[in-house]
Scaffold this active site. Structure first.
Site, mmCIF file in Angstrom:
data_model
loop_
_atom_site.group_PDB
_atom_site.id
_atom_site.type_symbol
_atom_site.label_atom_id
_atom_site.label_comp_id
_atom_site.label_asym_id
_atom_site.label_seq_id
_atom_site.Cartn_x
_atom_site.Cartn_y
_atom_site.Cartn_z
ATOM 1 N N ASP A 1 0.822 -1.212 0.000
ATOM 2 C CA ASP A 1 0.000 0.000 0.000
ATOM 3 C C ASP A 1 0.858 1.264 0.000
ATOM 4 O OD1 ASP A 1 -2.646 -1.393 2.097
ATOM 5 O OD2 ASP A 1 -2.185 -1.558 -0.030
ATOM 6 N N SER B 1 -14.056 -38.364 -5.493
ATOM 7 C CA SER B 1 -13.136 -38.699 -4.407
ATOM 8 C C SER B 1 -13.630 -39.993 -3.764
ATOM 9 C CB SER B 1 -13.021 -37.551 -3.418
ATOM 10 O OG SER B 1 -14.254 -37.313 -2.840
ATOM 11 N N GLU C 1 -5.504 -51.443 -3.551
ATOM 12 C CA GLU C 1 -4.373 -50.648 -4.049
ATOM 13 C C GLU C 1 -3.926 -49.660 -2.977
ATOM 14 O OE1 GLU C 1 -6.307 -48.734 -7.373
ATOM 15 O OE2 GLU C 1 -7.234 -50.628 -7.933
ATOM 16 N N LYS D 1 -3.119 -46.346 -1.196
ATOM 17 C CA LYS D 1 -3.575 -44.983 -1.472
ATOM 18 C C LYS D 1 -2.370 -44.056 -1.314
ATOM 19 C CE LYS D 1 -7.233 -41.708 -0.435
ATOM 20 N NZ LYS D 1 -6.461 -40.531 -0.119
ATOM 21 N N GLU E 1 -1.694 -40.906 -9.659
ATOM 22 C CA GLU E 1 -1.191 -40.009 -8.634
ATOM 23 C C GLU E 1 0.211 -39.501 -8.980
ATOM 24 O OE1 GLU E 1 -3.600 -39.801 -6.623
ATOM 25 O OE2 GLU E 1 -2.894 -38.804 -4.801
ATOM 26 N N LYS F 1 -8.323 -45.963 5.778
ATOM 27 C CA LYS F 1 -7.199 -45.147 6.243
ATOM 28 C C LYS F 1 -6.364 -45.894 7.276
ATOM 29 C CE LYS F 1 -7.837 -41.179 4.126
ATOM 30 N NZ LYS F 1 -7.807 -39.830 4.591
ATOM 31 N N CYS G 1 -28.189 -23.624 26.337
ATOM 32 C CA CYS G 1 -27.206 -23.295 25.299
ATOM 33 C C CYS G 1 -26.190 -22.284 25.838
ATOM 34 C CB CYS G 1 -27.908 -22.728 24.071
ATOM 35 S SG CYS G 1 -26.750 -22.070 22.858
ATOM 36 N N CYS H 1 -26.764 -18.748 23.819
ATOM 37 C CA CYS H 1 -27.939 -17.875 23.936
ATOM 38 C C CYS H 1 -28.774 -18.178 25.173
ATOM 39 C CB CYS H 1 -28.809 -17.987 22.694
ATOM 40 S SG CYS H 1 -29.576 -19.604 22.518
ATOM 41 N N CYS I 1 -29.297 -26.899 20.710
ATOM 42 C CA CYS I 1 -29.936 -25.654 21.124
ATOM 43 C C CYS I 1 -31.165 -25.483 20.239
ATOM 44 C CB CYS I 1 -28.966 -24.493 20.901
ATOM 45 S SG CYS I 1 -29.768 -22.887 20.917
HETATM 46 S S1 IVH Z 1 -9.470 -44.067 -7.292
HETATM 47 C C1 IVH Z 1 -13.520 -42.873 -8.048
HETATM 48 N N1 IVH Z 1 -7.272 -45.247 -6.585
HETATM 49 O O1 IVH Z 1 -7.309 -40.705 -3.448
HETATM 50 C C2 IVH Z 1 -12.173 -43.296 -7.671
HETATM 51 N N2 IVH Z 1 -7.590 -42.986 -5.889
HETATM 52 O O2 IVH Z 1 -9.884 -39.626 -2.166
HETATM 53 C C3 IVH Z 1 -11.334 -42.203 -7.173
HETATM 54 N N3 IVH Z 1 -5.737 -42.043 -4.617
HETATM 55 O O3 IVH Z 1 -8.284 -38.113 -5.588
HETATM 56 C C4 IVH Z 1 -9.924 -42.387 -7.296
HETATM 57 N N4 IVH Z 1 -4.460 -43.817 -4.697
HETATM 58 O O4 IVH Z 1 -5.801 -38.656 -5.373
HETATM 59 C C5 IVH Z 1 -7.993 -44.116 -6.527
HETATM 60 N N5 IVH Z 1 -5.367 -46.424 -6.077
HETATM 61 C C6 IVH Z 1 -6.074 -45.289 -6.009
HETATM 62 C C7 IVH Z 1 -5.599 -44.135 -5.348
HETATM 63 C C8 IVH Z 1 -6.406 -43.000 -5.293
HETATM 64 C C9 IVH Z 1 -4.569 -42.570 -4.274
HETATM 65 C C10 IVH Z 1 -6.182 -40.666 -4.277
HETATM 66 C C11 IVH Z 1 -6.580 -39.807 -5.447
HETATM 67 C C12 IVH Z 1 -8.008 -39.433 -5.219
HETATM 68 C C13 IVH Z 1 -8.145 -39.645 -3.755
HETATM 69 C C14 IVH Z 1 -9.562 -40.001 -3.408
#
Ligand code: IVH
Length: 676
Positions: free
Chosen positions: A38, A83, A117, A119, A177, A309, A403, A406, A427
């Site tokens: 600025d 996703s 697979e 992740k 990926e 996960k 609450c 409020c 609430c």
């Molecule tokens: S399948 C409809 N396969 O996870 C299927 N995703 O939360 C969607 N990812 O955006 C993707 N390894 O970045 C798939 N073997 C795998 C994966 C994978 C990693 C990631 C990917 C996706 C995210 C989904």
């Protein structure tokens, strides 16, 4: 006369400010504080007002407003990039499989085969090949539109640029990926917190030459658009990917049965840290493509896949305080303020206690020593209490009955179906005066899935609320920008950026608008159903007449709970007023049905009795895919009553009285085949 040194100084300043603009708007990377920026602008304007003839066309005084980032062109994905839903334990997996079995109406003992697979925790990308040539590469973006990062992706050696194999589809999007190995990450500048951020940053470099310097890798795992799918299963497709020259994970594996999935997950969790890249779970996909196709997807994620996960890291800490947070729907959520602890590299000082029942069940008290868990992007939570270390005089925690925001009455809803009281206390916001609920509503209104106002985060809502700048959603469109500029940390640049984002958000799709109102029980999915039914905003406003709300019960998926909630929303004069104001300020677009119109258009269907081989849910989605509509009452609007095994005779009788066509499942299937 302007002397040379002044002119030189002036031009230098112009060059500098434009450099900052570019850094800020195109590279998301400001190198200057708002204050300094600025100041610089002020100096330029001062020179110009003294020597008007000095002004050059690049001057900020001639360039009102700023253009948005046009770093990368936005391009629609031919097939959305979905996703995945998450599972954290065996229970979640059992539910996932149960839903599949129910949807497909399979025998309870049917063994589903999964392609499993790793992740990989990187950035997904979609690469379009035409006749074996890499044509375009997109980032995921919002799943519907991605950024054109072709040139950057072309620098990755794992991605083939041409594929000369007969069985490679003529037109295909290969998805996978992009990531950085842990080893390579260690060698990089310490600009990024983790390999994922580094991969994301590198991939989005403006200059592909910069991307090329970074050793990005690519592992392929799926496809988007495909001209002809010759594989019958995901595992076959993965083998083809490898044959075509893509890298695939060596850990891909076929597994049947939840018990075996859990066992594999457990084994993998032990070796995950030995891998040279970050893996945050295992993805399970129903292996058979026919079944995948039948299962389809919900708003954001397929029904046929889930990400299991890896469990989080945990640490021991002490509860210093229990705070009750009031959410947008009035839910009272207890949050433990704990002695800050480092859990897996992140300092945690809050942990959710979920709800009143959870505190009771675990008998969580102030001063308790607790185990806190943190799983990836999930909010940390208190796992267990060490009762042995509890002080003698500790007292049971008494959950507030009023609450905290409020002071009005709170209740636990009674669920008619389960005949149980809800675990969550809420609430009632009896006079619509609860400030917390209103503020949380505003946070929801501006959030990503609602108005998606870039840069208008939760903290800013809180700040503007405290300063009394905003009370109602429409206040966002009346913000006094001059006042904001005076707040610490704000300046011309950030204010004009915010203003641009707000202006942009005024044009909105009907389904997003309905969702943004934050009506309880109307999430994204239901908002879409309602938008599809109502088509335009005028029809939505007509819901202020209670009679019109009842009509919504014709939408399959909208039940009594949703109807009551919508009634409650419209019965509030405040809400009616908000809607009126929003209508004045915004441009709410009619619902666009992206689906190709099928031959069941304008035809309504209802089912009675058990169907053969497919579930109601699947039959329903088949009808809807062909533009038919499902209604839940036999009335004059019904065209076809489809009867399965043991139908309700009352419904048949009523249909006969109304002269409605009664058809069998086979007849429906014939209609669908003709439609397809
Ligand atoms: S399948 C409809 N396969 O996870 C299927 N995703 O939360 C969607 N990812 O955006 C993707 N390894 O970045 C798939 N073997 C795998 C994966 C994978 C990693 C990631 C990917 C996706 C995210 C989904």
């Amino acid at each position: 006369m302007i002397d040379d040194s002044l002119k030189k100084d002036y031009l230098y300043k112009i060059k500098l400010i434009n450099k900052h603009n570019k850094l800020y708007y195109e590279k998301n990377n400001s190198k200057v504080s708002d204050y300094d920026y600025d100041q610089l602008k002020k100096e330029i304007i001062e020179i110009e007002s003294k020597y008007p003839e000095i002004v050059v066309k690049e001057s900020p005084s001639l360039n009102v407003g700023f253009k948005p980032s046009k770093n990368f062109k936005k391009i629609s994905h031919k097939v959305p990039m979905l996703s995945l839903s998450n599972a954290f334990n065996e229970e979640d997996l059992k539910n996932f499989e149960k839903k599949i079995i129910n949807f497909l109406s399979l025998n309870k003992n049917f063994e589903i085969e999964y392609s499993t697979e790793p992740k990989i925790d990187g950035i997904s990308a979609s690469i379009k090949y035409e006749k074996g040539v890499f044509i375009k590469g997109l980032s995921r973006g919002d799943g519907i539109q991605g950024e054109d990062i072709t040139e950057n992706l072309k620098t990755i050696s794992d991605i083939p640029k041409t594929i000369n194999l007969n069985d490679f589809p003529k037109s295909i999007d290969i998805r996978g990926e992009v990531f950085i190995s842990k080893r390579d990450f260690k060698k990089m500048d310490k600009k990024f917190a983790n390999p994922r951020n580094a991969a994301s940053g590198s991939l989005r470099q403006k200059d592909p030459k910069e991307t090329k310097k970074i050793p990005l890798k690519f592992i392929a795992y799926t496809f988007g658009y495909i001209e002809e799918q010759k594989s019958k299963t995901q595992s076959d497709f993965l083998l083809n990917l490898k044959k075509w020259g893509f890298k695939t994970s060596k850990f891909n594996k076929k597994i049947k049965g939840i018990k075996n999935l859990v066992q594999y997950h457990k084994k993998f969790e032990e070796i995950r840290f030995d891998l040279d890249y970050d893996v945050d779970g295992i993805v399970y996909k129903v292996n058979n493509f026919d079944l995948q196709k039948r299962l389809g997807s919900v708003t954001n994620a397929p029904r046929w896949a889930i990400a299991h996960k890896f469990s989080a890291n945990s640490s021991i800490s002490k509860i210093l305080k229990i705070e009750i947070q009031v959410g947008r729907t009035g839910a009272l959520t207890p949050v433990a303020k704990i002695k800050p602890v480092n859990i897996g590299g992140v300092v945690v000082s809050n942990a959710t206690l979920h709800n009143e029942d959870e505190i009771q069940r675990k008998d969580i008290r102030l001063g308790d020593i607790v185990k806190v868990e943190r799983a990836g992007d999930v909010i940390p939570h208190v796992l267990s209490v060490n009762k042995g270390e509890r002080e003698k005089n500790s007292k049971k925690y008494i959950f507030p009955k009023l609450c905290p925001s409020c002071g009005s009455k709170t209740v636990k809803d009674f669920n008619e179906t389960t005949k149980k009281f809800d675990a969550v206390r809420r609430c009632l916001n009896e006079n619509f005066k609860c400030e917390k609920i209103a503020m949380e509503g505003l946070k929801h209104f501006v959030s990503k899935d609602a108005l998606n106002i870039d840069g208008f985060g939760k903290k800013i809502v809180e700040k503007f609320w405290d300063l009394k700048f905003i009370r109602f959603p429409h206040d966002i469109f009346d913000l006094d920008l001059e006042k904001i500029k005076k707040i610490d940390g704000w300046g011309d640049l950030s204010v004009s950026n915010l203003n641009y984002a707000i202006e942009k958000s005024k044009e909105i799709k009907l389904e997003r608008f309905i969702f943004s109102l934050g009506i309880r029980h109307i999430g994204q999915e239901n908002a879409k159903l309602i938008a599809r039914h109502l088509k335009n905003i005028d029809n939505f406003y007509k819901l202020s007449n209670e009679k019109n709300i009842e009509n919504l019960s014709n939408i399959d998926g909208i039940g009594d709970t949703q109807i009551q909630s919508i009634k409650l929303f419209f019965s509030n004069k405040n809400n009616q007023n908000i809607l009126k104001k929003l209508k004045e300020k915004m441009k709410i677009l009619d619902f666009i049905n992206n689906k190709i119109e099928g031959s069941l258009k304008n035809k309504t269907f209802m089912f009675t009795g058990k169907l053969k081989e497919i579930s109601r849910a699947e039959a329903k989605s088949l009808v809807e895919e062909n533009s038919g509509k499902i209604i839940s009452n036999v009335n004059s609007k019904l065209n076809y009553l489809v009867i399965g095994d043991k139908p309700t005779s009352k419904k048949i009788k009523k249909a006969q009285e109304l002269n409605i066509r009664i058809i069998s499942q086979d007849e429906l299937m014939k209609m669908l085949n003709q439609a397809g």
